[in-house]
Design a protein around this motif. Structure first.
Motif, mmCIF file in Angstrom:
data_model
loop_
_atom_site.group_PDB
_atom_site.id
_atom_site.type_symbol
_atom_site.label_atom_id
_atom_site.label_comp_id
_atom_site.label_asym_id
_atom_site.label_seq_id
_atom_site.Cartn_x
_atom_site.Cartn_y
_atom_site.Cartn_z
ATOM 1 N N ASP A 141 0.987 3.640 1.959
ATOM 2 C CA ASP A 141 1.544 4.099 3.360
ATOM 3 C C ASP A 141 2.417 2.936 3.910
ATOM 4 N N ARG A 179 2.381 -0.504 4.052
ATOM 5 C CA ARG A 179 1.883 -1.625 4.722
ATOM 6 C C ARG A 179 2.044 -2.552 3.605
ATOM 7 N N ASP A 217 -8.279 2.547 -3.803
ATOM 8 C CA ASP A 217 -6.947 2.191 -3.325
ATOM 9 C C ASP A 217 -5.936 1.689 -4.544
ATOM 10 N N HIS A 218 -4.942 2.240 -4.464
ATOM 11 C CA HIS A 218 -3.984 2.201 -5.616
ATOM 12 C C HIS A 218 -2.521 1.274 -4.870
ATOM 13 N N VAL A 219 -2.400 0.225 -5.411
ATOM 14 C CA VAL A 219 -1.342 -0.635 -4.669
ATOM 15 C C VAL A 219 -0.263 -1.137 -5.655
ATOM 16 N N LEU A 271 -9.832 -4.296 -1.419
ATOM 17 C CA LEU A 271 -9.287 -2.957 -1.859
ATOM 18 C C LEU A 271 -10.409 -2.132 -1.830
ATOM 19 N N TRP A 309 0.891 -1.075 -0.154
ATOM 20 C CA TRP A 309 0.053 0.079 0.014
ATOM 21 C C TRP A 309 0.940 1.249 -0.091
#
Length: 650
Positions: A123, A125, A157-159, A153, A121
């Motif tokens: 951040d 994570r 959300d952009h992972v 997601l 993620w």
């Protein structure tokens, strides 16, 4: 001279390859998950990094994510053949779907030794999933013969997706993203196909076993052994054996494939030599088949002492050579006048095609698709059918014809059932869509797109009960378009309809919080339901709507038409003896007051519900103490804005 020409051509090709490698470090496409997304192989969106040492960690890969060693393969189903390296795949996932949050990330190749999936993620994570057939089956997120993982997601959300694959066998990475519904549908279809194949294989085995017991023929004995070992091979290669037979023995599960492949090839050669009577008809060919027979058998003990890659390559190459050699031998026997070889010619022609496609796929020469994935099953089933036909022909020609008719009838019946099932599924899907559309129409106003009174009558009691339970306020805005009859009379109903759409758009834009609802109450009247909202917050929304409508530049046929709304605002913390209709009546009365005081304003009175009637039999106690402590007031037009009240009075 020839060597100089060759050298120039070789250097040009090498330069082109180096240029392509230098440009391979570009990022892959972002995989966008939308509401229409169901299932997709994402290989062409991924970049590949070859970790020859096999020791790179996620941190190492992230540190080298702009390295020129990354390359694009431009293939949905990645296939790297027999590679000793650990391969890293990288891509990006973004969830643009408004409804779907649960996804499944899967690798549809059950023979992968080690699989590690990292979802990172923004951040920092990291979600890590570790699987592979070298790890116990219970470590998998889902009980599936393939490797699937749950991925949650939220919208927006952009992972970053990092996948590490490593193995000693054929290294394939058919990575895909799927919704749970699409996954269940595909799993159901695959189980159906495997069930049909397994059932047909089992039927062939039982039938020939009975003939073997009845006729006591060596050819039948070898043939039954071949079917059994081939079935175990396919059961192992499909991942079902690891799932059902030895889920806690990953070491044996990894060794089982070359062992069963070697034993299946060994029994096939035994059967072929016996059925074709090669020792008599062609002794030299019999010696060649005998050498191949011992090659298969030698690969079995090698599996326990040598690295997995060596015996699996031996049996794979032998599996390619066997049908080719049998094809050559049967053609030679036909030229010698051995008529029973014609059945072998037909059987091993189709088997050769299936084996070649499978082997080329495992070595990474051809890409993964339905034909390469199931070519061995298709070819082997055709081969078993033809060989059983040949054996049965030796017993009784009449029985051969009867079996052919039964098989044709079974296939026809199966096609009919599939056609009927397909028609029924189509009808059910159409009915489901129609019901969903009908539900939307019954709760939505056709003109403005807002909710209608039927929706309000269903939703209001639920909001009321929740507010009573948690002692939270409920606010209602009752809105009416000022002088709407004049708009219809002066400009026509088409202008009136367009005006209502414009006002509804302003209301919908102002009411954005989940749980709040904008409703067309009737005619030119609208209602906004605001759970968990005090008078101050509701007044802010009301003033936003009023100013938004007032600032509309609405024109019809080039003529400007000013639009304003009057708003009645009521707010209360519901009690058991207070019905929901009391809140609506209070808002309606305040709307009337706003119109009486000149329109284009919001009238609110926190004490209004104190005089509202309670449910029958309930004590008439004032409820003013539950309302927010906001003084009674009327929100007038902002400074500098024209007062519609003066124009209304004139």
């Amino acid at each position: 001279m020839a060597w100089a020409t060759f050298y120039r051509c070789w250097t040009r090709w090498l330069a082109l390859i180096l240029l392509s490698l230098l440009g391979a470090g570009a990022w892959g496409d972002t995989i966008k998950l939308s509401d229409q997304f169901t299932s997709e192989a994402i290989g062409r969106h991924l970049r590949v990094l070859d970790d020859t040492t096999g020791k790179m960690s996620l941190a190492d890969v992230q540190a080298h994510r702009h390295d020129s060693r990354w390359e694009d393969r431009h293939s949905d189903n990645l296939n790297f053949g027999y590679s000793r390296s650990a391969l890293w795949l990288h891509g990006e996932l973004v969830n643009l779907a408004s409804q779907q949050q649960d996804w499944l990330l899967g690798m549809r190749y059950p023979l992968l030794d080690y699989l590690d999936i990292y979802v990172v993620w923004p951040d920092g994570r990291v979600q890590h999933h570790a699987s592979g057939d070298r790890r116990p089956f219970h470590t998998r997120s889902l009980e599936d013969r393939n490797f699937y993982f749950k991925l949650n997601l939220r919208q927006g959300d952009h992972v970053q997706l990092y996948v590490r694959v490593q193995g000693q066998g054929s290294l394939q990475a058919p990575l895909e993203v799927s919704t749970p519904a699409a996954y269940e549908h595909r799993a159901h279809v695959e189980q159906l196909l495997l069930g049909i194949y397994s059932g047909a294989l089992l039927a062939m085995l039982v039938y020939n076993l009975l003939l073997c017991i009845s006729l006591r023929d060596k050819a039948y004995l070898y043939y039954v052994a071949y079917i059994s070992l081939f079935g175990l091979t396919q059961y192992t290669l499909s991942g079902l054996a690891f799932e059902t037979l030895w889920p806690n023995a990953p070491i044996w599960g990894n060794q089982a494939a070359p062992i069963f492949m070697g034993l299946a090839g060994w029994s096939l050669v035994l059967f072929s030599r016996q059925f074709l009577n090669l020792h008599t008809h062609w002794p030299r060919a019999d010696l060649a088949m005998l050498a191949l027979q011992w090659l298969y058998l030698a690969a079995v003990p090698e599996t326990f002492v040598l690295p997995y890659a060596i015996p699996i390559k031996i049996v794979t190459l032998a599996t390619i050579v066997t049908p080719v050699l049998l094809l050559i031998i049967t053609v030679g026997l036909l030229r010698k006048g051995v008529q029973q070889a014609r059945y072998f010619l037909a059987a091993f022609t189709v088997l050769l095609l299936g084996v070649l496609l499978t082997a080329l796929h495992m070595f990474g020469i051809v890409q993964r698709n339905f034909l390469t994935e199931y070519s061995m099953q298709i070819g082997s089933m055709l081969e078993f059918t033809l060989l059983s036909f040949a054996l049965a022909h030796r017993v009784k020609l009449a029985r051969e014809e009867n079996e052919r008719l039964q098989m044709a009838h079974a296939l026809e019946l199966e096609h009919r059932v599939q056609d009927r099932t397909r028609d029924l599924d189509k009808a059910m899907n159409e009915l489901t869509r129609a019901n969903e559309r009908l539900q939307e129409l019954t709760e939505q106003d056709a003109l403005t797109g807002l909710k209608n009174r039927m929706f309000l009558s269903e939703r209001m009691p639920e909001v009321w009960r929740q507010a009573q339970r948690w002692h939270t306020p409920v606010s209602v805005l009752m809105l009416d378009v000022d002088h709407f009859k004049r708009v219809n009379d002066d400009h026509g109903h088409l202008a009136g309809d367009e005006a209502l759409k414009q006002v509804a758009g302003v209301i919908a834009h102002a009411v954005q919080r989940p749980g709040d609802h904008a409703v067309r109450y009737g005619g030119e009247e609208f209602l906004v339901l605001l759970p968990q909202t005090h008078t101050v917050g509701a007044a802010h929304i009301a003033e936003t709507i009023r100013l938004g409508v007032q600032s509309l530049d609405f024109r019809h046929e080039g003529k400007p038409i000013p639009l304003t709304v009057s708003i009645g605002l009521a707010s209360v913390v519901p009690t058991i003896d207070l019905p929901p209709q009391a809140l609506l009546n209070a808002a309606d009365q305040l709307l009337y007051q706003a119109k009486q005081k000149g329109r284009n304003r919001c009238a609110l009175n926190p004490e209004a519900l104190a005089t509202m009637p309670r449910k029958s039999g309930a004590a008439h106690k004032p409820q003013a103490q539950h309302a927010p402590a906001t003084p009674s007031e009327s929100l007038k037009p902002a400074a500098g804005q024209p007062d519609p009240a003066s124009s209304a009075r004139s």
